[in-house]
Design a protein around this motif. Structure first.
Motif, short mmCIF file in Angstrom:
data_model
loop_
_atom_site.label_atom_id
_atom_site.label_comp_id
_atom_site.label_asym_id
_atom_site.label_seq_id
_atom_site.Cartn_x
_atom_site.Cartn_y
_atom_site.Cartn_z
N ASN A 36 46.80 49.77 36.08
CA ASN A 36 45.38 49.47 36.28
C ASN A 36 44.45 50.52 35.69
OD1 ASN A 36 45.90 47.07 37.79
ND2 ASN A 36 46.38 48.36 39.57
N VAL A 394 41.50 46.22 31.85
CA VAL A 394 42.24 46.19 33.13
C VAL A 394 41.57 47.02 34.22
CG1 VAL A 394 44.45 45.70 32.06
CG2 VAL A 394 43.74 48.08 32.38
N ARG A 396 39.24 48.00 37.19
CA ARG A 396 38.57 47.22 38.23
C ARG A 396 37.10 47.59 38.28
NH1 ARG A 396 43.82 48.31 41.77
NH2 ARG A 396 43.01 50.42 41.63
#
Length: 424
Positions: A36, A394, A396
């Motif tokens: 992430n 990717v 957030r």
């Protein structure tokens, strides 16, 4: 009389000490990538806003990837996945994977042919120094990448640098070097007929996030009979249909003579390519020294890049997310009054001015869990040190907002300290 003992590396120690004193000493720090868009560096878990892996494609080989690699290599006649080329590709290093990758990339870029190099640096240096020589001339944006500058230096051609994206100045320079205009060279003599004129520009400038005025560049190169080479390193995979690049996004790909790009950024791999007419590629095979005298890209990597090309072409959702998230991060900074330059791309610079301020902010960001590396001269012009942020598809939204809040807090604290220091 005994000779006086001296340390022959004193000059190195003095230069490194001076770099440390001025805040320009560079050193390596081991990084471990996490999921992430996070990483481990210096014992800290940091949001990775410092890489060029824009699309956030999986950086790790899976079992399925390895199986596909074995199948691809064995189907080409090899008993397994070959790690190294073992030689220059002109001797014994030209693997079927190289040939297939070049065929696929030529089709992807809409050009007759393509040549794969081991890196973007090698591609730019080798191509430019092959295209022009002494008494020729290269017109280069002042903010072009160092590999472009080095290629010009090695070519020994005249180097005309124009201010960033200044098409009026570029046209003046082209006129000076054009037969029938005012053809006075840098040496004060009339250039001979047949002087090659090469215009080179980044498509997206890596430290500013600005875009080249490609439509104007193709107009000028046609008006003054020049060759146009565009470096798509930071725009390939990110712009255009299926990530074909900024030239395609603006519809000028057929008017750009030479397109160079890398596999080390949005593709998340390593290597580079040059796409052009077949005659140009055949010439580079014979004249580009960084190709002729360099061990070829590992066949394993060529096979991996072929797989990654398919992923990039199918990554429309990731491209949309990348642009949305970069805009989100930039808007958070500009809403707080921070200076992010004139660009609107996926690269977001935070302009801070002095080297010391950039280093201080970078260190404070690391302590707060954000990887934002200080970029200092000579990578950027004097007085324009910055933090270069590069969100990934990717990341957030919540992580990006938190990172932006930390940037704003840290910069404001630094500004307050600067003001108090001036008062004292």
């Amino acid at each position: 009389m005994c000779p006086v003992e001296t340390d022959r590396w004193d000059w190195m120690r003095e230069e490194l000490a001076e770099r440390e004193r001025t805040g320009r000493l560079r050193q390596l720090d081991t990084c471990t990538w996490l999921e992430n868009g996070w990483m481990l560096k210096g014992g800290r878990r940091l949001l990775n806003l410092a890489s060029n892996a824009y699309l956030g494609l999986n950086p790790w080989l899976t079992d399925a990837d390895w199986a596909a690699l074995q199948l691809a290599c064995r189907s080409a006649g090899e008993p397994g996945v070959r790690i190294g080329s073992g030689a220059s590709r002109l001797i014994a290093g030209h693997d079927p994977q190289h040939a297939e990758l070049e065929r696929e990339m030529a089709a992807f870029k809409g050009k007759e042919a393509c040549l794969v190099f081991t890196s973007g640096y090698m591609a730019n240096v080798g191509t430019i120094s092959a295209l022009v020589r002494r008494n020729d001339v290269v017109f280069s944006d002042r903010l072009n990448h160092a590999s472009i500058v080095d290629g010009i230096v090695l070519s020994r051609a005249h180097h005309e640098r124009y201010p960033h994206r200044d098409m009026n100045r570029l046209e003046q320079q082209l006129k000076k070097w054009s037969v029938g205009g005012l053809p006075v060279s840098a040496g004060g003599t009339m250039p001979q007929r047949g002087v090659r004129k090469l215009v080179v520009s980044d498509a997206v400038f890596s430290m500013d996030g600005t875009k080249a005025p490609l439509s104007d560049l193709v107009t000028l190169k046609e008006r003054y009979d020049a060759i146009l080479m565009v470096d798509e390193a930071h725009s390939g995979g990110v712009y255009g249909a299926e990530g074909s690049g900024l030239c395609h996004a603006l519809g000028v790909q057929q008017r750009v003579d030479i397109m160079m790009g890398t596999f080390g950024k949005a593709f998340g791999a390593v290597g580079a390519y040059v796409a052009a007419d077949d005659i140009v590629i055949r010439y580079l095979v014979n004249a580009a020294r960084t190709f002729v005298f360099n061990t070829g890209l590992p066949p394993m990597m060529a096979a991996l890049v072929r797989t990654r090309l398919a992923e990039v072409r199918a990554a429309d959702r990731a491209r949309a997310e990348l642009h949305r998230k970069a805009a989100l991060f930039r808007d958070c900074l500009t809403a707080a009054g921070l200076h992010t330059g004139d660009g609107d791309s996926h690269i977001v610079p935070l302009l801070l001015g002095t080297d010391a301020r950039a280093l201080t902010v970078s260190a404070a960001l690391a302590a707060a869990g954000v990887a934002g590396v200080a970029i200092r001269p000579p990578t950027v012009p004097e007085g324009s040190a910055r933090i270069r942020f590069a969100p990934m598809a990717v990341h957030r939204d919540s992580d990006l907002r938190r990172a932006a809040d930390e940037v704003v807090r840290i910069v404001r604290e630094q500004q307050h300290k600067d003001v108090m220091g001036e008062i004292v």
